[in-house]
Design an enzyme around this catalytic site. Structure first.
Site, short mmCIF file in Angstrom:
data_model
loop_
_atom_site.label_atom_id
_atom_site.label_comp_id
_atom_site.label_asym_id
_atom_site.label_seq_id
_atom_site.Cartn_x
_atom_site.Cartn_y
_atom_site.Cartn_z
N ASP A 12 0.86 -1.18 0.00
CA ASP A 12 0.00 0.00 0.00
C ASP A 12 0.89 1.23 0.00
O ASP A 12 1.86 1.30 0.77
CB ASP A 12 -0.90 0.00 1.24
N ASN A 20 -2.24 12.98 -3.96
CA ASN A 20 -3.32 13.36 -4.87
C ASN A 20 -3.90 14.73 -4.52
O ASN A 20 -4.08 15.57 -5.39
CB ASN A 20 -4.43 12.32 -4.81
N ASP A 29 -1.09 9.83 -10.32
CA ASP A 29 -0.89 8.76 -11.30
C ASP A 29 0.60 8.52 -11.52
O ASP A 29 1.05 7.37 -11.62
CB ASP A 29 -1.54 9.13 -12.64
N ASP A 59 -4.37 2.41 -4.62
CA ASP A 59 -2.93 2.57 -4.39
C ASP A 59 -2.31 1.31 -3.81
O ASP A 59 -1.31 1.38 -3.11
CB ASP A 59 -2.68 3.77 -3.48
#
Length: 162
Positions: A12, A20, A29, A59
């Site tokens: 993770d 973000n 991204d 993620d």
């Protein structure tokens, strides 16, 4: 039926939402692509073991090694961590990439066994995330409350299970 030992790493990206929210979805991204590249670099030439990398959700990534065991997946875990340390050292990105990795292995005869190993790796990853948060909170508490007794072990939160 043949028995295969399967090792799984559940990965993770730590604080991905912050990347973000702070730098935008294009940077988010890009961060995921950078994690993916680091995984490929770390695992692409594992001696004698083929590791397959999957984007799991959001993620999260999963690494599956067949004919692998816990020692091999822990070795892979260290290589991944080293690869990300190097990325953070040389990258000019405005963020640092950190991950939590949970690992598990076992005999895999069918989908039920695979799901069990995957769940164990996920639980191990979750425990690692909770330990990181507890350490971060403990450091924050010590910085903001310097008069706190050093012997006070109750300041660390209890780790909840999923």
């Amino acid at each position: 039926s043949s028995l295969a030992i399967t090792a799984i790493a559940m990965i993770d990206v730590d604080n991905f939402k912050t990347i973000n929210d702070t730098y935008g979805h294009l940077k988010g991204d890009e961060a995921l692509k950078n994690v993916s590249r680091a995984l490929k670099e770390a695992l692409g030439n594992m001696p004698g073991n083929r590791m397959v990398i999957y984007r799991y959700a959001g993620d999260e990534f999963v690494v599956v090694g067949t004919n692998s065991n816990i020692e091999i997946i822990n070795f892979a875990k260290r290589r991944i961590a080293d690869q990300l340390k190097e990325f953070n050292r040389v990258s000019d990105e405005p963020y640092k990439l950190n991950i939590s990795i949970g690992v598990a292995s076992g005999i895999c005869k069918n989908d039920v066994d695979f799901e069990r190993i995957l769940k164990q790796a996920d639980e191990d990853m979750y425990q690692q995330k909770m330990r990181k948060k507890a350490r971060k909170n403990a450091i924050s508490n010590n910085v903001t409350q310097p008069n706190q007794s050093e012997n006070n072990t109750e300041s660390l939160p209890k780790v909840a299970t999923k």
